[in-house]
Write a protein that holds these residues in place. Structure first.
Motif, PDB file in Angstrom:
ATOM      1  N   LYS A   8       0.850  -1.191   0.000  1.00  0.00           N
ATOM      2  CA  LYS A   8       0.000   0.000   0.000  1.00  0.00           C
ATOM      3  C   LYS A   8       0.883   1.237   0.000  1.00  0.00           C
ATOM      4  O   LYS A   8       1.842   1.337   0.766  1.00  0.00           O
ATOM      5  CB  LYS A   8      -0.903   0.003   1.230  1.00  0.00           C
ATOM      6  CG  LYS A   8      -1.849   1.176   1.286  1.00  0.00           C
ATOM      7  CD  LYS A   8      -2.748   1.067   2.503  1.00  0.00           C
ATOM      8  CE  LYS A   8      -3.589   2.314   2.652  1.00  0.00           C
ATOM      9  NZ  LYS A   8      -4.400   2.249   3.866  1.00  0.00           N
ATOM     10  N   SER A   9       0.567   2.186  -0.839  1.00  0.00           N
ATOM     11  CA  SER A   9       1.312   3.435  -0.910  1.00  0.00           C
ATOM     12  C   SER A   9       1.154   4.219   0.386  1.00  0.00           C
ATOM     13  O   SER A   9       0.072   4.262   0.976  1.00  0.00           O
ATOM     14  CB  SER A   9       0.791   4.275  -2.077  1.00  0.00           C
ATOM     15  OG  SER A   9       1.324   5.580  -2.010  1.00  0.00           O
ATOM     16  N   SER A  12      -1.676   6.763   0.421  1.00  0.00           N
ATOM     17  CA  SER A  12      -3.078   6.353   0.469  1.00  0.00           C
ATOM     18  C   SER A  12      -3.664   6.712   1.823  1.00  0.00           C
ATOM     19  O   SER A  12      -2.962   6.752   2.833  1.00  0.00           O
ATOM     20  CB  SER A  12      -3.206   4.843   0.252  1.00  0.00           C
ATOM     21  OG  SER A  12      -2.859   4.516  -1.065  1.00  0.00           O
ATOM     22  N   ASP A  18      -9.923   4.875  -0.353  1.00  0.00           N
ATOM     23  CA  ASP A  18      -9.206   5.064  -1.614  1.00  0.00           C
ATOM     24  C   ASP A  18      -7.745   4.682  -1.442  1.00  0.00           C
ATOM     25  O   ASP A  18      -6.956   5.459  -0.914  1.00  0.00           O
ATOM     26  CB  ASP A  18      -9.320   6.519  -2.071  1.00  0.00           C
ATOM     27  CG  ASP A  18     -10.766   6.939  -2.235  1.00  0.00           C
ATOM     28  OD1 ASP A  18     -11.551   6.112  -2.715  1.00  0.00           O
ATOM     29  OD2 ASP A  18     -11.085   8.072  -1.899  1.00  0.00           O
ATOM     30  N   CYS A  19      -7.389   3.499  -1.909  1.00  0.00           N
ATOM     31  CA  CYS A  19      -6.027   3.016  -1.726  1.00  0.00           C
ATOM     32  C   CYS A  19      -5.344   2.740  -3.059  1.00  0.00           C
ATOM     33  O   CYS A  19      -5.964   2.280  -4.007  1.00  0.00           O
ATOM     34  CB  CYS A  19      -6.015   1.725  -0.914  1.00  0.00           C
ATOM     35  SG  CYS A  19      -6.615   1.953   0.772  1.00  0.00           S
ATOM     36  N   VAL A  20      -4.073   3.032  -3.072  1.00  0.00           N
ATOM     37  CA  VAL A  20      -3.227   2.742  -4.216  1.00  0.00           C
ATOM     38  C   VAL A  20      -2.131   1.812  -3.738  1.00  0.00           C
ATOM     39  O   VAL A  20      -1.569   1.997  -2.661  1.00  0.00           O
ATOM     40  CB  VAL A  20      -2.614   4.052  -4.779  1.00  0.00           C
ATOM     41  CG1 VAL A  20      -1.599   3.751  -5.851  1.00  0.00           C
ATOM     42  CG2 VAL A  20      -3.699   4.966  -5.304  1.00  0.00           C
ATOM     43  N   GLU A  21      -1.834   0.794  -4.545  1.00  0.00           N
ATOM     44  CA  GLU A  21      -0.737  -0.113  -4.239  1.00  0.00           C
ATOM     45  C   GLU A  21       0.368   0.102  -5.265  1.00  0.00           C
ATOM     46  O   GLU A  21       0.099   0.419  -6.420  1.00  0.00           O
ATOM     47  CB  GLU A  21      -1.191  -1.569  -4.307  1.00  0.00           C
ATOM     48  CG  GLU A  21      -2.130  -1.961  -3.199  1.00  0.00           C
ATOM     49  CD  GLU A  21      -2.568  -3.407  -3.291  1.00  0.00           C
ATOM     50  OE1 GLU A  21      -2.658  -4.041  -2.236  1.00  0.00           O
ATOM     51  OE2 GLU A  21      -2.820  -3.885  -4.416  1.00  0.00           O
ATOM     52  N   ASP A  32      -5.011   0.364  -8.503  1.00  0.00           N
ATOM     53  CA  ASP A  32      -6.104   0.701  -7.595  1.00  0.00           C
ATOM     54  C   ASP A  32      -6.493  -0.572  -6.852  1.00  0.00           C
ATOM     55  O   ASP A  32      -6.804  -1.588  -7.472  1.00  0.00           O
ATOM     56  CB  ASP A  32      -7.279   1.228  -8.420  1.00  0.00           C
ATOM     57  CG  ASP A  32      -8.498   1.592  -7.599  1.00  0.00           C
ATOM     58  OD1 ASP A  32      -8.533   1.357  -6.376  1.00  0.00           O
ATOM     59  OD2 ASP A  32      -9.453   2.121  -8.195  1.00  0.00           O
TER      60      ASP A  32
END
Length: 60
Positions: A8-9, A12, A18-21, A32
């Motif tokens: 996970k960034s 985020s 709202d998550c970005v990997e 996403d």
């Protein structure tokens, strides 16, 4: 093709929404978390570094 190691960034949100990997290496992959099956974007390491530098500078 080498399997990507996703995490996970740090940019985020911490509430699980709202998550970005990202998977970092010679190239960086971004996806996403809610739409993993749609694939990911790939960036050369130099472009990813430039993007993060710009984001960090904008936070000041």
């Amino acid at each position: 093709m080498t399997e990507l190691s996703w995490h996970k960034s740090s940019y985020s949100g911490g509430n699980g929404g709202d998550c970005v990997e990202v998977a970092e290496g010679a190239t960086t992959a971004v996806r996403d978390t809610q739409n993993r099956d749609l694939g990911h974007l790939m960036f050369p390491g130099s472009e990813w570094t430039a993007l993060l530098g710009t984001v960090r500078a904008a936070e000041l």
